[in-house]
Write an enzyme that holds these catalytic residues in place. Structure first.
Site, PDB file in Angstrom:
ATOM      1  N   GLU A   1      20.043  74.016  71.575  1.00  0.00           N
ATOM      2  CA  GLU A   1      19.775  72.669  72.078  1.00  0.00           C
ATOM      3  C   GLU A   1      21.060  71.833  72.150  1.00  0.00           C
ATOM      4  O   GLU A   1      21.004  70.599  72.155  1.00  0.00           O
ATOM      5  CB  GLU A   1      18.732  71.982  71.198  1.00  0.00           C
ATOM      6  CG  GLU A   1      17.382  72.682  71.189  1.00  0.00           C
ATOM      7  CD  GLU A   1      16.381  72.013  70.280  1.00  0.00           C
ATOM      8  OE1 GLU A   1      15.757  71.024  70.719  1.00  0.00           O
ATOM      9  OE2 GLU A   1      16.209  72.467  69.138  1.00  0.00           O
TER      10      GLU A   1
ATOM     11  N   SER B   1      12.598  72.468  71.587  1.00  0.00           N
ATOM     12  CA  SER B   1      12.774  72.416  73.042  1.00  0.00           C
ATOM     13  C   SER B   1      12.148  73.612  73.764  1.00  0.00           C
ATOM     14  O   SER B   1      12.576  73.983  74.855  1.00  0.00           O
ATOM     15  CB  SER B   1      14.263  72.307  73.419  1.00  0.00           C
ATOM     16  OG  SER B   1      14.765  71.046  73.047  1.00  0.00           O
TER      17      SER B   1
ATOM     18  N   ASP C   1       3.853  65.611  67.626  1.00  0.00           N
ATOM     19  CA  ASP C   1       3.237  66.206  68.813  1.00  0.00           C
ATOM     20  C   ASP C   1       1.836  66.678  68.463  1.00  0.00           C
ATOM     21  O   ASP C   1       1.639  67.357  67.442  1.00  0.00           O
ATOM     22  CB  ASP C   1       4.069  67.386  69.317  1.00  0.00           C
ATOM     23  CG  ASP C   1       5.477  66.977  69.723  1.00  0.00           C
ATOM     24  OD1 ASP C   1       5.717  65.765  69.873  1.00  0.00           O
ATOM     25  OD2 ASP C   1       6.328  67.872  69.885  1.00  0.00           O
TER      26      ASP C   1
ATOM     27  N   GLU D   1       3.272  69.781  65.827  1.00  0.00           N
ATOM     28  CA  GLU D   1       4.511  69.838  65.053  1.00  0.00           C
ATOM     29  C   GLU D   1       5.140  68.458  64.986  1.00  0.00           C
ATOM     30  O   GLU D   1       4.695  67.518  65.651  1.00  0.00           O
ATOM     31  CB  GLU D   1       5.496  70.837  65.648  1.00  0.00           C
ATOM     32  CG  GLU D   1       5.919  70.514  67.066  1.00  0.00           C
ATOM     33  CD  GLU D   1       6.851  71.570  67.641  1.00  0.00           C
ATOM     34  OE1 GLU D   1       7.896  71.163  68.184  1.00  0.00           O
ATOM     35  OE2 GLU D   1       6.546  72.775  67.572  1.00  0.00           O
TER      36      GLU D   1
ATOM     37  N   ASN E   1       9.007  66.428  65.050  1.00  0.00           N
ATOM     38  CA  ASN E   1      10.434  66.477  65.362  1.00  0.00           C
ATOM     39  C   ASN E   1      11.133  65.343  64.620  1.00  0.00           C
ATOM     40  O   ASN E   1      10.894  64.168  64.911  1.00  0.00           O
ATOM     41  CB  ASN E   1      10.658  66.336  66.866  1.00  0.00           C
ATOM     42  CG  ASN E   1      10.156  67.544  67.629  1.00  0.00           C
ATOM     43  OD1 ASN E   1      10.884  68.495  67.856  1.00  0.00           O
ATOM     44  ND2 ASN E   1       8.883  67.519  68.009  1.00  0.00           N
TER      45      ASN E   1
ATOM     46  N   SER F   1      13.043  61.128  77.333  1.00  0.00           N
ATOM     47  CA  SER F   1      12.478  61.335  75.995  1.00  0.00           C
ATOM     48  C   SER F   1      11.405  60.306  75.685  1.00  0.00           C
ATOM     49  O   SER F   1      11.561  59.110  75.954  1.00  0.00           O
ATOM     50  CB  SER F   1      13.579  61.272  74.934  1.00  0.00           C
ATOM     51  OG  SER F   1      14.489  62.331  75.090  1.00  0.00           O
TER      52      SER F   1
END
Length: 356
Positions: free
Chosen positions: A16, A179, A292, A305, A307, A316
């Site tokens: 990433e 990602s 998410d 999950e 982040n 974003s």
């Protein structure tokens, strides 16, 4: 009030790497320069650290940096000029490996450098799709059904068993990446071996998850003592894509439609906010994170999950969700830095000396 210097660290040895640069570029551009003096520090794909004048992917010709391993005055030394750089606070904008998994956080905590974001434990737990799901389950937070295997167990992985347990299709994921790198959707036995090889190419642990048919939602959380959650937003993926791939996220401008806020009723929105806050606390997140989630057709909500360093790119969702709440990009960055400094000051009360 004196202007504080803030080192924005970006790049890194991660798949990433480029996304990190895109995020850091926005932070560098939008940070309130009447309050903060940004110092861009780039980490090359090979892991070398450089002092930059701006945020980009060029490292050739930049001054190399070395860490000053002093607890009295830790910081960086410019190896080209011998200048000593001692920022007031660090903003790691390192997505993925070595940046979001607790590695850089451990380095900064060992030298008592204040930094924005979640600490070692919360970063490591949230980065691991395996252990984050185990903790979510133990906290009675709904998540998708899953199985996991290590690389040493690769030859024991049986497609028919996965099919019987998870059903078709199912997802194959490298356990410690973001990602959507190392992620594939398996619809038949023909897809399976390729997906398995790709996931193990990026990780020694692979997760197999049931495929969730439903809406993909996200919720931003911010704060420490009393964290708050934004309204949920939705990612509507083009029918050209099987799931929210790397290409859909970053390369194809027509791949997704972002709905901020999501078109859900108040009851569902409150449930999503409640679950997001519970997940944030369960995984030990600090300062900010993006959660998410899935909203199934039957109304069930699952946490997918978390982040701990969500993207700050132009596409974003984390900054978009707070902008919808009336917080500009610049004000959001200021809030995160202020929270991190307060968190650091509060942690100073804990003694590390003991005399029996």
């Amino acid at each position: 009030m004196a202007i504080k210097s803030i080192a924005i660290i970006f790049g890194g040895k991660s798949v990433e790497h480029q996304i990190s640069i895109n995020s850091a570029r926005n932070i560098f551009e939008y940070i309130d320069k009447s309050k903060f003096a940004p110092i861009p520090i780039g980490i090359s794909p090979k892991g070398d650290w450089f002092l930059k004048t701006t945020v980009d992917d060029t490292f050739e010709g930049c001054d190399p940096l070395a860490l000053i391993l002093s607890t009295q005055k830790p910081g960086f030394k410019n190896l080209a000029t011998n200048e000593v750089i001692t920022p007031d606070i660090i903003f790691p904008v390192l997505h993925g490996t070595d940046g979001e998994d607790g590695s850089i956080q451990g380095l900064l905590e060992a030298f008592e450098l204040p930094f924005v974001g979640t600490g070692v434990l919360g970063s490591a737990l949230s980065m691991s799709k395996l252990y984050s799901k185990k903790l979510l389950e133990s906290a009675n937070i709904p998540t998708s059904k899953f199985l996991t295997y290590t690389f040493s167990e690769k030859n024991t992985i049986d497609f028919d068993y996965l099919n019987a347990t998870l059903g078709l299709p199912f997802m194959v994921k490298a356990a410690n990446l973001g990602s959507s790198v190392g992620v594939a959707k398996v619809k038949s036995k023909d897809d399976f071996n390729k997906a398995l090889e790709e996931a193990f190419r990026f990780d020694n642990v692979v997760l197999f998850e049931e495929y969730i048919s439903g809406r993909e939602l996200e919720c931003s959380v911010m704060g420490n003592r009393e964290p708050i959650a934004s309204l949920p937003a939705e990612i509507v993926i083009s029918k050209d894509y099987e799931f929210y791939t790397y290409e859909a996220k970053y390369l194809d401008p027509n791949a997704v439609e972002l709905k901020v806020p999501a078109d859900v009723d108040d009851v569902v929105a409150k449930q999503i906010q409640h679950l997001s806050l519970r997940a944030y606390k369960a995984l030990g997140c600090e300062d900010f994170s993006r959660v998410d989630l899935f909203l199934k057709d039957n109304g069930e909500i699952l946490v997918n999950e978390i982040n701990t360093i969500p993207g700050f790119t132009n596409s974003s969702m984390f900054p978009m969700m707070w902008q919808e709440r009336g917080i500009s990009f610049t004000d959001l960055i200021t809030k995160l830095i202020d929270m991190a400094l307060t968190k650091y000051q509060e942690k100073q009360r804990v003694s590390n000396e003991y005399q029996p």
